[in-house]
Scaffold this motif. Structure first.
Motif, short mmCIF file in Angstrom:
data_model
loop_
_atom_site.label_atom_id
_atom_site.label_comp_id
_atom_site.label_asym_id
_atom_site.label_seq_id
_atom_site.Cartn_x
_atom_site.Cartn_y
_atom_site.Cartn_z
N VAL A 10 0.84 -1.21 0.00
CA VAL A 10 0.00 0.00 0.00
C VAL A 10 0.88 1.26 0.00
CG1 VAL A 10 -1.67 1.32 1.37
CG2 VAL A 10 -1.99 -1.13 1.03
N ALA A 11 1.97 1.25 0.75
CA ALA A 11 2.89 2.39 0.75
C ALA A 11 3.51 2.58 -0.64
CB ALA A 11 3.98 2.21 1.80
N THR A 12 3.84 1.49 -1.30
CA THR A 12 4.40 1.59 -2.65
C THR A 12 3.36 2.13 -3.62
OG1 THR A 12 5.87 -0.27 -2.19
CG2 THR A 12 5.52 0.29 -4.49
N ILE A 13 2.12 1.69 -3.49
CA ILE A 13 1.06 2.21 -4.37
C ILE A 13 0.89 3.71 -4.14
CG2 ILE A 13 -1.44 2.18 -4.76
CD1 ILE A 13 -1.34 -0.85 -4.36
N CYS A 14 0.95 4.16 -2.90
CA CYS A 14 0.80 5.59 -2.62
C CYS A 14 1.98 6.41 -3.15
CB CYS A 14 0.65 5.82 -1.12
SG CYS A 14 -0.91 5.21 -0.46
N LEU A 15 3.19 5.85 -3.09
CA LEU A 15 4.37 6.58 -3.54
C LEU A 15 4.57 6.53 -5.06
CD1 LEU A 15 6.93 5.56 -0.79
CD2 LEU A 15 5.90 7.81 -1.14
N ILE A 18 -0.99 6.37 -7.19
CA ILE A 18 -2.28 6.08 -6.56
C ILE A 18 -3.39 6.02 -7.61
CG2 ILE A 18 -2.86 8.47 -6.03
CD1 ILE A 18 -3.31 5.91 -3.41
N ARG A 19 -3.18 6.67 -8.74
CA ARG A 19 -4.18 6.68 -9.79
C ARG A 19 -4.19 5.37 -10.59
NH1 ARG A 19 -6.85 11.16 -12.24
NH2 ARG A 19 -5.63 12.50 -10.91
N PRO A 21 -3.33 1.82 -9.55
CA PRO A 21 -2.89 0.75 -8.65
C PRO A 21 -2.72 -0.59 -9.36
CG PRO A 21 -5.19 1.26 -8.25
CD PRO A 21 -4.66 2.30 -9.20
N ASN A 100 5.17 13.10 -10.25
CA ASN A 100 3.95 13.26 -9.48
C ASN A 100 3.12 11.97 -9.52
OD1 ASN A 100 1.69 14.13 -8.18
ND2 ASN A 100 1.15 15.71 -9.69
N PRO A 101 2.91 11.30 -8.38
CA PRO A 101 2.14 10.06 -8.40
C PRO A 101 0.65 10.26 -8.63
CG PRO A 101 2.89 10.55 -6.18
CD PRO A 101 3.49 11.57 -7.08
N LEU A 102 0.15 11.48 -8.56
CA LEU A 102 -1.27 11.76 -8.76
C LEU A 102 -1.60 12.19 -10.18
CD1 LEU A 102 -1.99 13.67 -5.45
CD2 LEU A 102 -2.54 11.30 -5.98
#
Length: 130
Positions: A10-15, A18-19, A21, A100-102
């Motif tokens: 989950v931390a890797t997905i957030c970093l 996140i858009r 997964p 940017n991960p978003l």
């Protein structure tokens, strides 16, 4: 033994992204597969695999402290870099979208693999020097 660490995933997905997964989970699987293939290629005895995304580790009984151990440490990152290079598309993304991960991406598979490559390399370097 295989240990799956959902907090690390989950931390890797957030970093990483996140858009996207599903692409991150595919990149994590490719990362772990790269480590396993490299260990098998060098005839290593795999003791433990901790699948935690970029934070995961693999314990191979024969090669933990040698040059081959260092190669095993970076083999998952190398697999992500190769996948990112083969997928292409990083050259067509602006640099702000690469970091940017978003952000919305035109080529998400290539960018997600590249992000995981960079993060896993930084974590592997930290494991070596600390």
């Amino acid at each position: 033994m295989l240990i799956i660490d959902f907090i690390g995933i989950v931390a890797t997905i957030c970093l990483i992204g996140i858009r996207y997964p599903h692409y991150v989970l595919l990149a994590i699987s490719l990362h772990e597969l790269g480590e396993i293939v490299m260990a098998v290629l060098f005839n290593g005895q795999i003791d433990t695999i901790v699948a935690a995304g970029a934070f995961g580790t693999i314990a191979v009984s024969n090669y933990n402290t040698s040059l081959i151990g260092t190669l095993l440490l970076f083999s998952g990152s190398l697999a992500n870099y190769i996948a990112s290079s083969l997928a292409g598309g990083i050259a067509f993304e602006p640099t702000s979208r690469l970091l940017n991960p978003l952000s919305t991406l035109k080529y998400p598979f290539a960018v997600v693999n590249f992000r995981l490559f960079v993060l896993a390399c930084l974590i592997s370097l930290w494991k070596i020097f600390v």
